[in-house]
Scaffold this motif. Structure first.
Motif, PDB file in Angstrom:
ATOM      1  N   LEU A 189       0.943  -1.066   0.141  1.00 58.61           N
ATOM      2  CA  LEU A 189      -0.001  -0.032  -0.057  1.00 58.61           C
ATOM      3  C   LEU A 189       0.793   1.273  -0.176  1.00 58.61           C
ATOM      4  O   LEU A 189       1.895   1.177   0.492  1.00 58.61           O
ATOM      5  CB  LEU A 189      -1.014  -0.068   0.989  1.00 58.61           C
ATOM      6  CG  LEU A 189      -2.125  -1.108   1.502  1.00 58.61           C
ATOM      7  CD1 LEU A 189      -2.686  -0.795   2.783  1.00 58.61           C
ATOM      8  CD2 LEU A 189      -2.772  -1.091   0.162  1.00 58.61           C
ATOM      9  N   ALA A 190       0.308   2.201  -0.492  1.00 57.24           N
ATOM     10  CA  ALA A 190       0.907   3.805  -0.264  1.00 57.24           C
ATOM     11  C   ALA A 190       1.004   4.134   1.109  1.00 57.24           C
ATOM     12  O   ALA A 190       0.249   3.683   1.586  1.00 57.24           O
ATOM     13  CB  ALA A 190       0.351   4.802  -1.005  1.00 57.24           C
ATOM     14  N   ASP A 191       2.113   4.852   1.460  1.00 57.11           N
ATOM     15  CA  ASP A 191       2.398   5.306   2.815  1.00 57.11           C
ATOM     16  C   ASP A 191       1.159   5.753   3.464  1.00 57.11           C
ATOM     17  O   ASP A 191       0.707   5.732   4.366  1.00 57.11           O
ATOM     18  CB  ASP A 191       3.551   6.260   2.650  1.00 57.11           C
ATOM     19  CG  ASP A 191       4.481   5.970   3.611  1.00 57.11           C
ATOM     20  OD1 ASP A 191       4.843   4.920   3.707  1.00 57.11           O
ATOM     21  OD2 ASP A 191       5.065   6.888   4.460  1.00 57.11           O
ATOM     22  N   TYR A 192       0.424   6.823   2.427  1.00 56.77           N
ATOM     23  CA  TYR A 192      -0.898   7.366   2.736  1.00 56.77           C
ATOM     24  C   TYR A 192      -1.803   6.500   3.333  1.00 56.77           C
ATOM     25  O   TYR A 192      -2.519   6.674   4.131  1.00 56.77           O
ATOM     26  CB  TYR A 192      -1.095   8.750   1.781  1.00 56.77           C
ATOM     27  CG  TYR A 192      -2.345   9.270   2.090  1.00 56.77           C
ATOM     28  CD1 TYR A 192      -2.003  10.456   2.925  1.00 56.77           C
ATOM     29  CD2 TYR A 192      -3.594   9.270   1.780  1.00 56.77           C
ATOM     30  CE1 TYR A 192      -3.210  11.382   3.281  1.00 56.77           C
ATOM     31  CE2 TYR A 192      -4.597   9.873   2.110  1.00 56.77           C
ATOM     32  CZ  TYR A 192      -4.278  10.903   2.872  1.00 56.77           C
ATOM     33  OH  TYR A 192      -5.387  11.836   3.257  1.00 56.77           O
ATOM     34  N   ASP A 193      -2.053   5.660   2.284  1.00 56.12           N
ATOM     35  CA  ASP A 193      -3.116   4.908   2.538  1.00 56.12           C
ATOM     36  C   ASP A 193      -3.021   4.110   3.843  1.00 56.12           C
ATOM     37  O   ASP A 193      -3.745   3.864   4.620  1.00 56.12           O
ATOM     38  CB  ASP A 193      -3.628   4.024   1.295  1.00 56.12           C
ATOM     39  CG  ASP A 193      -3.870   4.421   0.127  1.00 56.12           C
ATOM     40  OD1 ASP A 193      -4.471   5.649   0.270  1.00 56.12           O
ATOM     41  OD2 ASP A 193      -4.021   3.843  -1.053  1.00 56.12           O
ATOM     42  N   ALA A 194      -1.833   3.504   3.866  1.00 53.80           N
ATOM     43  CA  ALA A 194      -1.439   2.807   5.254  1.00 53.80           C
ATOM     44  C   ALA A 194      -1.646   3.446   6.458  1.00 53.80           C
ATOM     45  O   ALA A 194      -2.097   2.938   7.339  1.00 53.80           O
ATOM     46  CB  ALA A 194      -0.071   2.121   5.245  1.00 53.80           C
ATOM     47  N   ALA A 195      -1.177   4.713   6.357  1.00 50.29           N
ATOM     48  CA  ALA A 195      -1.328   5.622   7.634  1.00 50.29           C
ATOM     49  C   ALA A 195      -2.828   5.805   7.937  1.00 50.29           C
ATOM     50  O   ALA A 195      -3.292   5.847   9.112  1.00 50.29           O
ATOM     51  CB  ALA A 195      -0.722   6.936   7.141  1.00 50.29           C
ATOM     52  N   GLN A 196      -3.643   5.885   6.813  1.00 54.70           N
ATOM     53  CA  GLN A 196      -5.315   6.141   7.069  1.00 54.70           C
ATOM     54  C   GLN A 196      -5.770   4.937   7.560  1.00 54.70           C
ATOM     55  O   GLN A 196      -6.572   4.990   8.560  1.00 54.70           O
ATOM     56  CB  GLN A 196      -5.795   6.424   5.693  1.00 54.70           C
ATOM     57  CG  GLN A 196      -5.601   7.691   4.926  1.00 54.70           C
ATOM     58  CD  GLN A 196      -6.178   8.986   5.669  1.00 54.70           C
ATOM     59  OE1 GLN A 196      -5.536   9.683   6.564  1.00 54.70           O
ATOM     60  NE2 GLN A 196      -7.307   9.156   5.489  1.00 54.70           N
ATOM     61  N   LEU A 197      -5.355   3.681   7.190  1.00 56.72           N
ATOM     62  CA  LEU A 197      -6.096   2.637   7.610  1.00 56.72           C
ATOM     63  C   LEU A 197      -5.791   2.326   9.022  1.00 56.72           C
ATOM     64  O   LEU A 197      -6.536   1.618   9.721  1.00 56.72           O
ATOM     65  CB  LEU A 197      -5.725   1.512   6.695  1.00 56.72           C
ATOM     66  CG  LEU A 197      -6.305   1.454   5.190  1.00 56.72           C
ATOM     67  CD1 LEU A 197      -5.704   0.405   4.267  1.00 56.72           C
ATOM     68  CD2 LEU A 197      -7.757   1.041   5.264  1.00 56.72           C
ATOM     69  N   THR A 198      -4.437   2.622   9.393  1.00 57.62           N
ATOM     70  CA  THR A 198      -4.040   2.167  10.756  1.00 57.62           C
ATOM     71  C   THR A 198      -4.210   3.378  11.739  1.00 57.62           C
ATOM     72  O   THR A 198      -3.633   3.200  13.020  1.00 57.62           O
ATOM     73  CB  THR A 198      -2.513   1.868  10.614  1.00 57.62           C
ATOM     74  OG1 THR A 198      -1.657   3.099  10.222  1.00 57.62           O
ATOM     75  CG2 THR A 198      -2.440   0.633   9.848  1.00 57.62           C
TER      76      THR A 198
END
Ligand code: ADP
Ligand code: ZN
Ligand code: MG
Length: 488
Positions: A320-329
């Motif tokens: 996943l892109a950094d941004y998406d991973a940050a959002q999801l977590t």
């Protein structure tokens, strides 16, 4: 203030954060910690401060502080001590608060934040355990009947205090730090961090100094910051106020100030001369707190994977892109939901897109949390499989998801009811395409004379006659073939 002047100064911030622990009973007695019960119903001789009542330490509260302290990379002291902090206030029935002073439970940690595109460590000075006071409630107006009430339900509720080093350099840093801290506490399930109910409280210390200077300026402490927005605004206000004082040749006075959210200003509450002398001394009614290696291990074993680690695993394992991973977590529940969707067979990137855009949008519109999603993770995974298999288009999928969300039905059920299915059969689509071409000689001529953009118009027509069910990629392929095959 001109940015030129502001840039000549550096802002220095340190936070003192109070986190109410999610224990069922209070810190030194068996009374319930439930919020919102009728006033003074959750009280006993200990938390009412009656003479002769003795405190007994709540073991769970200590374990919770240890979990938080370990997550903040602190050293857990094998022995710490409770101390009496003496002051007089109506909502403090004993006349002192049991806190920790020179021997806190944990110290010397750090928490990493993202600041200006890079990461930096914010030092954690100490993490300690203390009891909360009760609540006073004031009613009436000046010159009319006035009354004050006291509710001691909160008296003796466990609080964890986290103090940072003066390592933050802007109001945005402070906001980012508190956001990360809150996320970690929620992951650890040691607090609900509800700011409105006072489970998360933050005092901010700020000073300014000439850029490049190695000595800290005189600080002020701002209290009463009961939202993330207020924290940021108050610090922005306070740093400008201090810079202006210095620019005018005046001095910053060390004092405690309050944030007035209506006026959007801080104002002085008490200066150093009136600072409390708390006359700390060791609490004689409690033994020193001894943390065994086993107890520390017990705390460590209860810790879940933390947000940063989970984010890294998401980028690594699910690409996943950094941004998406940050959002999801950003919340444990959301990260958990996402992983369930993936475990149920969905392609990780597709699952991330649908969870973050479509599902979160629906949740937001209906003011619901992910934990209350009417679409279970397995149902979303099923829908995504149907889309991946071209049984329906992504566009239809969005409508189906909205209907699943409203009705609680599964994707196949919704599709059957609505008569929805993706039309991918080339013969059916070819037939539709030929009809459109035959009926529109003008556009056909335009396309054939080189106006390629006309193709989009044809795709639209075919989608219309197939009620959006045709697979748009297939439609485009077939149209190109059919249009070039037309005999003039
Ligand atoms: P006090 O003795 O007034 O309680 P402490 O040294 O205990 O002050 O620090 C309290 C908080 O203030 C900490 O979070 C610390 O990082 C922060 N702090 C201390 N000095 C400064 C300063 N000059 N500017 C900004 N923050 C500071
Ligand atoms: Zn009690
Ligand atoms: Mg201090």
């Amino acid at each position: 203030m001109a940015a030129g002047i502001r840039n000549q100064y550096e802002v220095v911030i340190g936070l003192e954060v109070h986190v109410q622990l999610l224990t069922r009973s209070k810190l030194f007695c068996g009374c319930s910690t439930r919020f919102g019960d009728p006033p003074n119903t959750n009280t006993c001789p200990v938390c009412l401060g009656l003479p002769g009542a003795l405190p007994v330490l709540n073991r769970d509260a200590v374990t919770m502080v240890m979990k938080a302290a370990l997550a903040l990379n602190c050293v857990i002291n094998p022995q710490s001590r409770f101390a009496r902090k003496n002051y007089f206030y109506p909502d403090l029935p004993k006349g002192y608060q049991i806190s920790q002073y020179d021997e806190p439970l944990a110290e010397d940690g750090w928490l990493e934040i993202e600041a200006g595109g890079s990461r930096k460590r914010i030092g954690i000075t100490r993490v300690h355990l203390e009891e909360d006071a009760g609540k006073s409630l004031h009613e009436g107006f000046p010159d009319s009947d006035r009354a004050s009430y006291i509710d001691l339900n909160r008296s003796g509720t466990p609080l964890m205090e986290i103090v940072t080093e003066p390592d933050l350099r802007s109001p945005e840093d402070a906001h980012e730090f508190l956001t990360r801290l809150k996320t970690i506490m929620l992951y650890l399930e040691v607090s609900d961090c509800n700011m409105e109910e006072g489970s998360l409280r933050c005092d901010a210390n700020a000073s300014v100094r000439r850029a490049g200077s190695a000595v800290l300026g005189t600080k002020t402490e701002v209290k009463n910051l009961n939202s993330f927005r207020f924290l940021q605004r108050a610090l922005a206000y306070e740093s400008e106020r201090q810079i202006e004082l210095l620019e005018n040749g005046q001095e910053v006075v060390q004092e405690t100030r309050l944030w007035d959210s209506r006026e959007q200003k801080t104002y002085g509450m008490r200066s150093k001369e009136f600072a409390h002398d708390y006359r700390y001394f060791p609490e004689p009614d409690l033994l020193p707190l001894v943390i065994t290696a086993d107890w520390k291990e017990e705390a460590r074993s209860q810790m879940p994977e933390l947000p940063d680690a989970r984010k890294q695993r998401f980028t690594r394992d699910y690409a996943l892109a950094d941004y998406d991973a940050a959002q999801l977590t950003s919340s444990k529940a959301l990260a958990g939901y996402y992983e369930e969707v993936v475990k149920a067979g969905a392609e990780p990137k597709q699952a991330a897109n649908w969870t973050l855009t479509e599902l979160l949008h629906l949740l937001k519109e209906s003011k619901r949390e992910i934990a209350a999603s009417p679409v279970p993770a397995a149902s979303l995974a099923e829908l995504l499989r149907l889309i991946a298999e071209d049984a329906i288009s992504g566009k239809m999928g969005k409508e189906v998801l909205a209907e699943m969300f409203n009705s609680g039905k599964s994707a196949p059920n919704v599709m059957a009811e609505k008569g929805l299915k993706q039309m991918s059969d080339p013969e059916e689509i070819t037939a539709a395409a030929r009809e459109i071409i035959a009926a529109n000689p003008k556009q056909t001529g335009q396309y054939r004379s080189g106006k390629a953009a006309t193709l989009g118009w044809f795709v639209g027509q075919v989608m219309k006659t197939t009620r959006g069910q045709a697979n748009p990629q297939v439609v485009q392929e077939i149209l190109k073939k059919e249009l070039s095959a037309v005999k003039e």
